[in-house]
Design a protein around this motif. Sequence first.
Motif, PDB file in Angstrom:
ATOM      1  N   LEU A  92       6.470 -28.663 -25.826  1.00  0.00           N
ATOM      2  CA  LEU A  92       5.102 -28.644 -25.291  1.00  0.00           C
ATOM      3  C   LEU A  92       4.853 -29.880 -24.453  1.00  0.00           C
ATOM      4  N   VAL A 144       0.497 -34.467 -47.105  1.00  0.00           N
ATOM      5  CA  VAL A 144       0.827 -33.584 -48.223  1.00  0.00           C
ATOM      6  C   VAL A 144       2.334 -33.299 -48.192  1.00  0.00           C
ATOM      7  N   VAL A 164       0.157 -23.768 -30.560  1.00  0.00           N
ATOM      8  CA  VAL A 164       1.585 -23.887 -30.861  1.00  0.00           C
ATOM      9  C   VAL A 164       1.872 -25.220 -31.564  1.00  0.00           C
ATOM     10  N   ARG A 165       1.185 -26.267 -31.115  1.00  0.00           N
ATOM     11  CA  ARG A 165       1.400 -27.599 -31.694  1.00  0.00           C
ATOM     12  C   ARG A 165       1.115 -27.605 -33.194  1.00  0.00           C
ATOM     13  N   TYR A 223       5.791 -17.510 -27.054  1.00  0.00           N
ATOM     14  CA  TYR A 223       6.240 -18.162 -28.290  1.00  0.00           C
ATOM     15  C   TYR A 223       5.287 -17.829 -29.434  1.00  0.00           C
ATOM     16  N   SER A 268      -5.000 -34.416 -28.029  1.00  0.00           N
ATOM     17  CA  SER A 268      -4.906 -33.328 -29.001  1.00  0.00           C
ATOM     18  C   SER A 268      -5.732 -33.693 -30.234  1.00  0.00           C
ATOM     19  N   PHE A 279      -7.490 -32.169 -34.130  1.00  0.00           N
ATOM     20  CA  PHE A 279      -7.496 -31.089 -35.122  1.00  0.00           C
ATOM     21  C   PHE A 279      -8.525 -31.394 -36.189  1.00  0.00           C
ATOM     22  N   ILE A 306       4.299 -20.308 -23.523  1.00  0.00           N
ATOM     23  CA  ILE A 306       3.511 -20.677 -24.704  1.00  0.00           C
ATOM     24  C   ILE A 306       2.977 -19.423 -25.397  1.00  0.00           C
ATOM     25  N   LEU A 328      -6.592 -32.849 -46.343  1.00  0.00           N
ATOM     26  CA  LEU A 328      -5.567 -32.367 -45.418  1.00  0.00           C
ATOM     27  C   LEU A 328      -4.826 -31.184 -46.024  1.00  0.00           C
ATOM     28  N   ILE A 329      -4.483 -30.234 -45.198  1.00  0.00           N
ATOM     29  CA  ILE A 329      -3.733 -29.059 -45.616  1.00  0.00           C
ATOM     30  C   ILE A 329      -2.243 -29.379 -45.521  1.00  0.00           C
ATOM     31  N   GLY A 330      -1.464 -28.858 -46.447  1.00  0.00           N
ATOM     32  CA  GLY A 330      -0.025 -29.072 -46.388  1.00  0.00           C
ATOM     33  C   GLY A 330       0.618 -28.157 -45.359  1.00  0.00           C
ATOM     34  N   CYS A 331       1.843 -28.526 -44.929  1.00  0.00           N
ATOM     35  CA  CYS A 331       2.564 -27.679 -43.970  1.00  0.00           C
ATOM     36  C   CYS A 331       2.787 -26.300 -44.575  1.00  0.00           C
ATOM     37  N   GLY A 332       2.650 -25.275 -43.757  1.00  0.00           N
ATOM     38  CA  GLY A 332       2.902 -23.914 -44.225  1.00  0.00           C
ATOM     39  C   GLY A 332       1.862 -23.399 -45.198  1.00  0.00           C
ATOM     40  N   ARG A 333       0.685 -24.018 -45.242  1.00  0.00           N
ATOM     41  CA  ARG A 333      -0.308 -23.589 -46.228  1.00  0.00           C
ATOM     42  C   ARG A 333      -1.637 -23.143 -45.609  1.00  0.00           C
ATOM     43  N   ALA A 374       3.129 -25.318 -37.474  1.00  0.00           N
ATOM     44  CA  ALA A 374       3.829 -25.692 -38.711  1.00  0.00           C
ATOM     45  C   ALA A 374       2.906 -25.606 -39.924  1.00  0.00           C
ATOM     46  N   ALA A 411      -1.658 -24.225 -25.924  1.00  0.00           N
ATOM     47  CA  ALA A 411      -0.593 -25.181 -26.290  1.00  0.00           C
ATOM     48  C   ALA A 411      -0.917 -25.864 -27.615  1.00  0.00           C
ATOM     49  N   GLU A 412      -2.209 -26.098 -27.842  1.00  0.00           N
ATOM     50  CA  GLU A 412      -2.600 -26.757 -29.098  1.00  0.00           C
ATOM     51  C   GLU A 412      -2.376 -25.825 -30.285  1.00  0.00           C
TER      52      GLU A 412
END
Lengths: 195, 603
Positions: free
Chosen positions: B355, B329, A80-81, A119, A47, A49, A116, A62-67, A84, A77-78
């Motif tokens: 997964l 972060v 979905v991974r 979802y 995997s 990114f 997948i 790096l981006i923060g979660c939910g941002r 967040a 599948a990637e």
Amino acid sequence: MSDNIVLCGVGGQGTVLASQLLAAAAMARGLPVKTAETIGMAQRGGSVFSHVRIGDGAASPLIGCGRADLIIAFEPAEAVRQLAYLRAGGTVVVSSRPIIPVSATIGGPAYDLEAIMAYLQGYVENPIVVDADAAAADLGSEKCLNVVLLGAAVRTGALSLAVDDIRAAIRMRLPERFHELNLRALEWAPVTACA
Amino acid sequence: MHEEFLMGNEAIALGALAAGVNVVAGYPGTPSTEVLEAVAKRNPGTVYVEWSVNEKAAMEVAAGAAYAGARALVTCKQVGLNVASDPLMSLAYIGVRGGMVVMVADDPGPISSQTEQDTRTFAQFAKLPIFDPSSVAEAYEMIQEAFDLSERIGSPVIFRATTRIDHGYEAITVADGADWRRTEPTGFARDSSRWVIFPRLSRANHAKIEARNARLSDELSSYTRNFIMPEGPSAPRVGIATHGISTMYVEESLAADTCPRLLRVATPFPFPEDLALEFLSGLDEILCVEELDPVIERALLQICGKHGLDVRIRGKLTGDIAPAGENTVASVGAALAAFLGTAPPARVGPNALRLPVRPPVPCVGCPHRASFYAVKKAMGVRKTVYCGDIGCYTLGNARPLDMVDTCLCMGAGITVAQGIFHVEPDTACFAFVGDSTFFASGITGVINAFYNQADLTLIVLDNSTTAMTGHQPHPGTGRTMMGATVEKVSIEAILRAIGLAVVETVDPLDHAHAVETVRRVADEPGVKAIIFRSPCVILAKPQATSHVDGDSCIGCKRCILEIGCPALFLEDGKARIDSSLCTGCTLCEQLCPVGAISGGERL
């Protein structure tokens, strides 16, 4: 104005080049840009990114979660991974073609494409699903899925970049013999405005 | 000056070039590799650049160059510094004339490494100044400052970056080639009282080093990259101390008006004590946001103890920051919220959907898959141990191959196999080593095993490149980073010169022959070797693809279950090959019991 983009897929699919094209397009527009890449062992079929941050106010690569405003997924599948990272109301552009990990083909936890995709549809409103097989058949090449996805992503209107910006980046960053194919790839995906 | 969009490692390389570096030596290792590659790519023709056989050699080459007044750069990853630690620890006592920077890439996570060691701690141990940048742009500037400091104090200095800087990209302003510094090395001046390490010299120099480092601590308090960011108007009486990329995570998490006083430490050793005292003044509590070791946290605790300050220092030692792993972060945001008593950032729960995992595996068509499979088939149910090593072929541990029982560090496979043999002489011991690793640190192990009468089979997986780190040349390839074509060093000739009587070279993709060879050679006494030679599939770019004849396929799944090739899968009870992935290596064709697969072409 800032764009936070997560590109994800399987090592070897060309996520790094796609993130470089986005960055080049942003730079040509005079926008600040930062990216973070997966380079190393994970590139061997694992995997991977990339994070791309365009515009002012990005301190960290790096981006923060939910941002994240946008996830460009080279594999279901990637996608979905990485969910967040997506902000509420964010956009997902995803290739329809699964890449079944060896762990699943030899009897590990199964790869359930239907589950997948279901979802994904439940998590995001109107994910944009790009038919990778049709693209490869029409374009006569398996090698430009990354640019097909970029074209689809830019045309959602989720980014501050336009198709012309990516077109210029392709001409600038890729060897000339690949221009024609990739410019066709960029136009391939249908126009889909994001909700 | 002009703007370029650069990978952190490219920025570090351009910084070194702008600083007038004369000699660059290193050994590939993620996430450091691109520094040396970028130097070679941008070489104006005046820089000597080499991939050394290992980091120890690189360190010594650079040291020699710096003795002669050149500016020298070493590049390696954190575990590479372990290999080079013998020369570096002594070099710290001897010093240099030209500026010498040891660029080390740390790998929090770890993402592509054996350990999560922190080179800031290593620098303290080695008593060497260390620089720790927080961004790509800063890395470019800071490596130039590192060269200046090194030359001024006559000592090597360490420059350490982490993955998110090494492999982060940023558009930054860099000097034009015409404005790069030109360093004219003064040449080596003989002086055995300076360059020959003896206990008497070491004793005297040790005292000088301690005095210098105390002086540097004072100086570095006014180094502009160590700084205090004053608190916002409505900030509490607490402070945040941070470093490296975590500085950016802190910045992402805090609003300007409530941001507490912040200490950013760019030179964790010698620690800028005066600056830290100024930072601590008037505060009740500090959170140290660090990645890897609690270096700043320990330094602040020490300062508080030394000066009798009543400031509570929190961080990894108090459980406020995770003791291991990479910061993000999100992790930094959560730690800051807990420390400041603010609302925690919105947490996104884990996916409700389970997964399938996707760990890295050998590439489709990788010859190592065929090599491991040949040994596996040849040895069958015999009592064996398979000692692996560092490289793409560590991935031979993945199921269904499951052919790597041990992996420790570069070159260890051979000597670990030897150790197991001395305890279990009835076990057939195998050591797998790649070509680059063989040159890096495998040869001494073979000599050790041969001399000490071990019985083991050495398997050299020779794909004629350093594949895992992106295909760097090595002594067996006959190419150098200066672009020269040179005589190849022969693995066979080395093994025969050591004294091995049995050294056979086989194409692993000729499956029957490979299996037969392993069976025969494994029964020979002593140390014997098989070289499995086949080019890395990423470089060879084969054009053929194999396909399954659906009518002939009996659906036995042998091809899928035996070799774990990512191009093979089952559809409607029959094996199928993803033609967009297949490289036509023919391994599956050779093991199909009914000959249903064809179309490939063995390289």
